[in-house]
Design an enzyme around this catalytic site. Structure first.
Site, PDB file in Angstrom:
ATOM      1  N   ASP A  15       0.815  -1.224   0.000  1.00 37.87           N
ATOM      2  CA  ASP A  15       0.000   0.000   0.000  1.00 37.87           C
ATOM      3  C   ASP A  15       0.843   1.265   0.000  1.00 37.87           C
ATOM      4  O   ASP A  15       0.622   2.173  -0.813  1.00 37.87           O
ATOM      5  CB  ASP A  15      -0.926   0.041   1.227  1.00 37.87           C
ATOM      6  CG  ASP A  15      -2.012  -1.020   1.142  1.00 37.87           C
ATOM      7  OD1 ASP A  15      -2.060  -1.742   0.132  1.00 37.87           O
ATOM      8  OD2 ASP A  15      -2.807  -1.118   2.094  1.00 37.87           O
ATOM      9  N   ARG A  96       1.587   5.549  16.758  1.00 41.12           N
ATOM     10  CA  ARG A  96       1.323   6.614  15.784  1.00 41.12           C
ATOM     11  C   ARG A  96       1.908   7.953  16.216  1.00 41.12           C
ATOM     12  O   ARG A  96       2.550   8.642  15.429  1.00 41.12           O
ATOM     13  CB  ARG A  96      -0.192   6.741  15.494  1.00 41.12           C
ATOM     14  CG  ARG A  96      -0.808   5.510  14.808  1.00 41.12           C
ATOM     15  CD  ARG A  96      -0.003   5.013  13.622  1.00 41.12           C
ATOM     16  NE  ARG A  96      -0.607   3.897  12.918  1.00 41.12           N
ATOM     17  CZ  ARG A  96      -0.242   2.622  13.051  1.00 41.12           C
ATOM     18  NH1 ARG A  96       0.711   2.280  13.896  1.00 41.12           N
ATOM     19  NH2 ARG A  96      -0.824   1.665  12.354  1.00 41.12           N
ATOM     20  N   ASP A 125      -6.424   4.757  12.668  1.00 43.53           N
ATOM     21  CA  ASP A 125      -5.054   5.251  12.497  1.00 43.53           C
ATOM     22  C   ASP A 125      -4.988   6.547  11.699  1.00 43.53           C
ATOM     23  O   ASP A 125      -4.163   7.409  11.975  1.00 43.53           O
ATOM     24  CB  ASP A 125      -4.177   4.155  11.871  1.00 43.53           C
ATOM     25  CG  ASP A 125      -3.923   3.018  12.855  1.00 43.53           C
ATOM     26  OD1 ASP A 125      -3.822   3.310  14.064  1.00 43.53           O
ATOM     27  OD2 ASP A 125      -3.838   1.853  12.428  1.00 43.53           O
ATOM     28  N   SER A 177      -4.713  -8.104   8.419  1.00 40.90           N
ATOM     29  CA  SER A 177      -4.050  -6.811   8.483  1.00 40.90           C
ATOM     30  C   SER A 177      -3.359  -6.750   9.841  1.00 40.90           C
ATOM     31  O   SER A 177      -3.989  -6.898  10.878  1.00 40.90           O
ATOM     32  CB  SER A 177      -5.084  -5.695   8.339  1.00 40.90           C
ATOM     33  OG  SER A 177      -4.518  -4.486   8.779  1.00 40.90           O
TER      34      SER A 177
HETATM   35  N1  ARG Z   1      -7.994  -1.509  16.328  1.00 41.37           N
HETATM   36  C1  ARG Z   1      -6.693  -1.184  16.781  1.00 41.37           C
HETATM   37  C2  ARG Z   1      -6.581   0.290  16.994  1.00 41.37           C
HETATM   38  O1  ARG Z   1      -7.353   1.035  16.494  1.00 41.37           O
HETATM   39  C3  ARG Z   1      -5.624  -1.749  15.898  1.00 41.37           C
HETATM   40  C4  ARG Z   1      -5.413  -1.067  14.582  1.00 41.37           C
HETATM   41  C5  ARG Z   1      -4.429  -1.809  13.802  1.00 41.37           C
HETATM   42  N2  ARG Z   1      -4.039  -1.114  12.625  1.00 41.37           N
HETATM   43  C6  ARG Z   1      -3.820  -1.737  11.455  1.00 41.37           C
HETATM   44  N3  ARG Z   1      -3.474  -0.982  10.480  1.00 41.37           N
HETATM   45  N4  ARG Z   1      -3.967  -3.021  11.285  1.00 41.37           N
HETATM   46  O2  ARG Z   1      -5.720   0.733  17.709  1.00 41.37           O
END
Ligand code: ARG
Length: 407
Positions: A15, A96, A125, A177
């Site tokens: 990506d 992040r 994210d 993912s």
């Molecule tokens: N649901 C979790 C969060 O919002 C994990 C996110 C994981 N991100 C990903 N790009 N797979 O913190």
């Protein structure tokens, strides 16, 4: 005329590799790729670095953020015993902001006007990246290619990649993912989107199944200084080394898996699996020590602060006045959180079996039912009378007036 520049949060995956081409071709920008090492599993960050240049990035950087991630981010999460919805120790939500900090620094250093990230329009994210960037520099402009392009399906992405010379991994893409760092690993998508389906064993890479864990219990002693882990089994160690060691120890003992339904900020419920052996262990041990050294009212009040902290950070507001003030509170509570905690791991469980501190508020002479008891039982009578007085008054009036009630 020189092109405008964009700093891209780059992972080396398909990506964000497509993002490099897309930013060049659709937006006419020069791309500066920034990959952060936050302790994720990887096949070599030099490869990631070189791949960005191969795709035409004018500059590519790999930044080791692990130390800073521990010192300035995970330490605060631990002080707040941070668990979103009382379950999820905020793995992705914590990495992040440290990544954002570096993206903004690189943008300033290189005179870039834009920052781009590869998040889709459906997750948390994107919010964390964008709120973080805005808070650190409101003048920077943000581009989210994956939210703009129409490559919604995997085959469409692959077709775009092939057309634009972006290497597509030969191995079949994982159906999941994944996002991971020192604090753990998040797994979503594939079969996990059915909340009734048990996660297949292959989603896990940091933890063994409880059935496969060793047959004998394993004891571990963790030492803390001002709330920060500083020793393991009596040996001084850095916070980062303790996290790594606990990922290993708790992981092999089958401790640290989470399977939950989570409320995303963007309004959807999602099924999430996590493996967080080190994070869960350290939060459990840290809480056990706080139980011993924090005065009751402070401890109780802190529980509410912890929930607000976790929700605030989950929702992308790491860099915010509320979160800063909550950190101030948590930090003030950590002065005396020094001492040792003993844990026993056994086939998927982690039990706190001992705790000690020179600041312990546990007073044997007050607590004991044996000889040496100094607790003043006579004081209990008057205490109960006054403590219950408002309620007793209410009960009496209720009885006199015949007011119907629930009791
Ligand atoms: N649901 C979790 C969060 O919002 C994990 C996110 C994981 N991100 C990903 N790009 N797979 O913190």
């Amino acid at each position: 005329m020189a092109k405008d520049r964009v700093v891209l949060a780059y992972s080396g995956g398909l990506d964000t590799s497509i993002c490099i081409k897309w930013l060049q071709e659709e937006k006419g920008l020069d791309v500066i790729a920034v990959a952060g090492d936050v302790g994720q599993q990887h096949q070599g960050l030099q490869i990631v670095h070189d791949k960005a240049l191969d795709l035409g990035a004018i500059d590519s950087r790999v930044i080791d953020m692990r130390e800073e991630f521990c010192e300035d981010f995970l330490s605060k999460a631990l002080a707040a015993n941070a668990m979103y919805e009382n379950k999820y120790p905020l793995v992705s939500a914590l990495s992040r902001p440290v990544i954002v900090k570096h993206l903004v620094d690189v943008a300033h250093e290189t005179g870039a006007r834009y920052i781009a990230h590869g998040c889709t329009g459906k997750g948390n994210d994107q919010v964390r990246f964008e709120l973080g960037i805005q808070a650190l520099d409101p003048e920077l402009e943000i581009i989210a290619p994956a939210r703009e392009w129409d490559l919604l399906t995997r085959p469409a992405e692959i077709a775009y990649a092939e057309k634009h010379g972006v290497p597509v991994p030969a191995t079949k893409a994982s159906p999941y993912s994944i996002d991971d760092n020192l604090w753990g690993r998040a797994i979503e998508c594939g079969i996990l989107e059915d909340p009734w389906a048990e996660p297949p064993e292959d989603v896990y890479t940091m933890t063994s199944g409880a059935h496969d864990a060793p047959a004998a219990p394993e004891y571990v002693e963790i030492s803390f200084e001002h709330g920060i882990p500083c020793g393991l089994n009596g040996e001084p160690k850095s916070f980062m080394d303790i996290i790594l060691a606990m990922n290993e120890i708790a992981g092999r003992n089958g401790f640290g898996r989470i399977d939950m339904i989570e409320n995303r900020l963007v309004g959807v419920k999602s099924r999430e699996c996590y493996e967080v052996p080190g994070a869960l262990t350290l939060i459990q041990a840290h809480k056990a020590l706080e139980d011993l050294v924090l005065e009751r009212d402070l401890l109780h009040y802190k529980l509410g602060i912890e929930q607000t902290w976790a929700t605030t950070v989950y929702n992308g507001l790491w860099f915010s006045p509320l979160k800063e003030a909550l950190d101030g509170f948590c930090s003030a509570t950590q002065q005396l959180v020094s001492g040792d905690v003993r844990l026993r791991f056994y086939k998927g469980s982690c039990v706190t079996v001992g705790r000690r501190s020179k600041y312990s508020l546990y007073d044997y002479s007050l607590a004991t039912y044996d000889e040496g008891d100094t607790f003043d039982r006579d004081a209990a009578k008057g205490f109960i009378e006054l403590h219950g007085l408002p309620n007793k008054t209410w009960a009496r009036r209720r009885k006199e007036t015949g007011t119907p009630g629930q009791i």
